[in-house]
Scaffold this motif. Structure first.
Motif, PDB file in Angstrom:
ATOM      1  N   VAL A 161      40.033  25.688  27.043  1.00  0.00           N
ATOM      2  CA  VAL A 161      39.327  26.767  26.353  1.00  0.00           C
ATOM      3  C   VAL A 161      38.988  27.897  27.327  1.00  0.00           C
ATOM      4  O   VAL A 161      39.001  29.079  26.940  1.00  0.00           O
ATOM      5  CB  VAL A 161      38.069  26.253  25.618  1.00  0.00           C
ATOM      6  N   ARG A 162      38.704  27.574  28.577  1.00  0.00           N
ATOM      7  CA  ARG A 162      38.448  28.626  29.569  1.00  0.00           C
ATOM      8  C   ARG A 162      39.712  29.453  29.823  1.00  0.00           C
ATOM      9  O   ARG A 162      39.683  30.691  29.854  1.00  0.00           O
ATOM     10  CB  ARG A 162      37.957  27.977  30.865  1.00  0.00           C
ATOM     11  N   ASP A 163      40.843  28.770  29.994  1.00  0.00           N
ATOM     12  CA  ASP A 163      42.090  29.477  30.298  1.00  0.00           C
ATOM     13  C   ASP A 163      42.546  30.352  29.135  1.00  0.00           C
ATOM     14  O   ASP A 163      43.045  31.471  29.350  1.00  0.00           O
ATOM     15  CB  ASP A 163      43.189  28.473  30.665  1.00  0.00           C
ATOM     16  N   LYS A 164      42.365  29.880  27.914  1.00  0.00           N
ATOM     17  CA  LYS A 164      42.742  30.694  26.758  1.00  0.00           C
ATOM     18  C   LYS A 164      41.824  31.904  26.611  1.00  0.00           C
ATOM     19  O   LYS A 164      42.247  32.955  26.117  1.00  0.00           O
ATOM     20  CB  LYS A 164      42.709  29.845  25.485  1.00  0.00           C
ATOM     21  N   THR A 165      40.590  31.779  27.045  1.00  0.00           N
ATOM     22  CA  THR A 165      39.681  32.926  27.043  1.00  0.00           C
ATOM     23  C   THR A 165      40.171  33.990  28.020  1.00  0.00           C
ATOM     24  O   THR A 165      40.203  35.186  27.704  1.00  0.00           O
ATOM     25  CB  THR A 165      38.254  32.480  27.418  1.00  0.00           C
ATOM     26  N   LEU A 166      40.579  33.559  29.206  1.00  0.00           N
ATOM     27  CA  LEU A 166      41.117  34.501  30.196  1.00  0.00           C
ATOM     28  C   LEU A 166      42.403  35.147  29.715  1.00  0.00           C
ATOM     29  O   LEU A 166      42.648  36.339  29.965  1.00  0.00           O
ATOM     30  CB  LEU A 166      41.349  33.771  31.522  1.00  0.00           C
ATOM     31  N   GLU A 167      43.237  34.379  29.023  1.00  0.00           N
ATOM     32  CA  GLU A 167      44.509  34.929  28.513  1.00  0.00           C
ATOM     33  C   GLU A 167      44.288  36.043  27.501  1.00  0.00           C
ATOM     34  O   GLU A 167      45.175  36.888  27.294  1.00  0.00           O
ATOM     35  CB  GLU A 167      45.338  33.814  27.883  1.00  0.00           C
ATOM     36  N   ALA A 168      43.125  36.057  26.865  1.00  0.00           N
ATOM     37  CA  ALA A 168      42.860  37.073  25.850  1.00  0.00           C
ATOM     38  C   ALA A 168      42.535  38.436  26.449  1.00  0.00           C
ATOM     39  O   ALA A 168      42.550  39.456  25.733  1.00  0.00           O
ATOM     40  CB  ALA A 168      41.716  36.617  24.948  1.00  0.00           C
ATOM     41  N   ILE A 169      42.239  38.498  27.745  1.00  0.00           N
ATOM     42  CA  ILE A 169      41.903  39.766  28.398  1.00  0.00           C
ATOM     43  C   ILE A 169      43.104  40.718  28.297  1.00  0.00           C
ATOM     44  O   ILE A 169      44.248  40.343  28.550  1.00  0.00           O
ATOM     45  CB  ILE A 169      41.506  39.545  29.859  1.00  0.00           C
ATOM     46  N   LEU A 170      42.801  41.962  27.905  1.00  0.00           N
ATOM     47  CA  LEU A 170      43.839  42.981  27.742  1.00  0.00           C
ATOM     48  C   LEU A 170      44.140  43.658  29.075  1.00  0.00           C
ATOM     49  O   LEU A 170      43.227  44.113  29.763  1.00  0.00           O
ATOM     50  CB  LEU A 170      43.396  44.027  26.728  1.00  0.00           C
ATOM     51  N   HIS A 171      45.400  43.711  29.410  1.00  0.00           N
ATOM     52  CA  HIS A 171      45.792  44.344  30.664  1.00  0.00           C
ATOM     53  C   HIS A 171      46.127  45.822  30.417  1.00  0.00           C
ATOM     54  O   HIS A 171      46.417  46.229  29.286  1.00  0.00           O
ATOM     55  CB  HIS A 171      46.998  43.616  31.261  1.00  0.00           C
ATOM     56  N   PRO A 172      46.087  46.635  31.478  1.00  0.00           N
ATOM     57  CA  PRO A 172      46.355  48.071  31.298  1.00  0.00           C
ATOM     58  C   PRO A 172      47.725  48.308  30.688  1.00  0.00           C
ATOM     59  O   PRO A 172      48.681  47.560  30.928  1.00  0.00           O
ATOM     60  CB  PRO A 172      46.281  48.619  32.740  1.00  0.00           C
ATOM     61  N   ARG A 173      47.810  49.359  29.869  1.00  0.00           N
ATOM     62  CA  ARG A 173      49.097  49.722  29.272  1.00  0.00           C
ATOM     63  C   ARG A 173      50.058  50.207  30.353  1.00  0.00           C
ATOM     64  O   ARG A 173      49.657  50.776  31.355  1.00  0.00           O
ATOM     65  CB  ARG A 173      48.900  50.847  28.247  1.00  0.00           C
ATOM     66  N   GLY A 174      51.343  50.012  30.022  1.00  0.00           N
ATOM     67  CA  GLY A 174      52.362  50.578  30.900  1.00  0.00           C
ATOM     68  C   GLY A 174      52.906  49.631  31.874  1.00  0.00           C
ATOM     69  O   GLY A 174      53.168  48.520  31.713  1.00  0.00           O
TER      70      GLY A 174
END
Length: 340
Positions: A327-340
């Motif tokens: 559950v911790r790792d899936k929370t981190l995966e949800a973070i949006l990275h900068p476009r481009g």
């Protein structure tokens, strides 16, 4: 929208009166702990099941029983702080049990501003108001960080040996529990054994609501377990989580927005939630994994260890470290990275 408001008030937090599940369940767990029988006598089973049905809860000790309805103020005019709180129902564990219940209750209190923020954010998306949404996300982040800080009080009030060898046994249920593979027979209710998960932090409404609001999607095994835990919540709490699930999706709103500060605030909420889950992982390592190693080596302060089958499992029946890491790792995966 009235549902959001009424339920956020309901979560402010704790219910005004304690229900009857706590004292009934203490008797149940005491007999099981003494290994007298895997059959709950009719005299306990029938009233327990009847009360549970009226409350919309399963007939076993749940988070709402042990925590949400199990506290009172020593001084009614005093603050909601641990020195002014006392438990209503107790079982073996002494001051460590008191600390475990009351710190967990204060964790729920710390979540209240975050629950309110979800309501405010939902209104802000519908208006729409980027400024109001930003403000709500900032409040959500602060609330999650406050939860982490409050959780740290466990170290001051709960002895790991007592939690591992005593308290955890009374929280363990009879589903996915190797120590009770068949479950528990409720005499006069069912001829076949019934299986219910034990009391668990996974039954707390706040983190379910935060995950739904932030768009965190867990792996299938973890998601199945978490979803099943909603049946152990008070019906109004479960309804609140479902309302958040059906609300306008924040993640899509952030992805479609050109407002860079909004993406930052959203990511900060996710990072705070991941940090909370990392902190919880460290705490479980101390209170479960390290304590289990002490038990195996015979250094558990002369306390009897729990059944061997329970050594690496959470009270809800999960293989706890694998679940918490997921559950911790899936929370981190949800973070949006900068476009481009």
């Amino acid at each position: 929208m009235s549902v959001y408001v009424s339920l956020s008030v309901c979560l402010e937090i704790f219910f005004p009166t304690a229900d009857l599940l706590g004292p009934l369940h203490v008797l149940v767990m005491s007999s099981l702990h003494s290994q007298l029988s895997e059959v709950l006598p009719r005299s306990l089973a029938l009233p327990l099941v009847e009360v549970s049905r009226n409350l919309g809860l399963p007939p076993i000790l749940v988070h709402a029983d042990l925590v949400l309805t199990n506290w009172t103020k020593r001084d009614p005019a005093g603050p909601l702080e641990i020195r002014n709180l006392e438990t209503i129902i107790s079982f073996p564990g002494g001051e460590s049990l008191r600390g475990f219940v009351l710190v967990t209750a204060l964790v729920e209190k710390a979540a209240v501003p975050g629950i309110k923020a979800l309501v405010q954010a939902t209104h802000a998306i519908l208006q729409p108001s980027q400024d109001a949404l930003l403000q709500a996300l900032q409040q959500l982040r602060l609330s999650i960080q406050a939860i982490t800080g409050t959780l740290g009080q466990m170290h001051d009030y709960v002895d790991p040996d007592i939690f591992y060898a005593v308290i955890r046994i009374f929280l363990s249920g009879w589903k996915d529990n190797p120590a009770m593979p068949a479950g528990l027979t409720y005499e006069g209710v069912s001829q076949e054994p019934l299986q219910y998960s034990g009391g668990s932090a996974a039954q707390s409404t706040a983190l379910h609501a935060f995950d739904e609001f932030l768009g965190v999607r867990h792996g299938s095994e973890s998601a199945d377990f978490l979803h099943s835990m909603r049946d152990y919540m008070p019906p109004s709490h479960k309804a609140f989580v479902e309302e958040i699930r059906s609300a306008p999706p924040l993640r899509e709103h952030v992805l479609s927005s050109a407002h860079g500060h909004l993406r930052t605030a959203y990511n900060q909420c996710l990072q705070a939630l991941a940090d909370l889950r990392s902190y919880h992982l460290n705490m479980v390592t101390k209170y479960l994994i390290t304590a289990a190693a002490k038990a195996k080596s015979g250094k558990l302060n002369a306390l009897p260890g729990p059944p061997q089958a329970l050594e690496d499992r959470g009270t809800g029946g999960t293989a706890v470290l694998r679940f918490l890491k997921s559950v911790r790792d899936k929370t981190l995966e949800a973070i949006l990275h900068p476009r481009g």
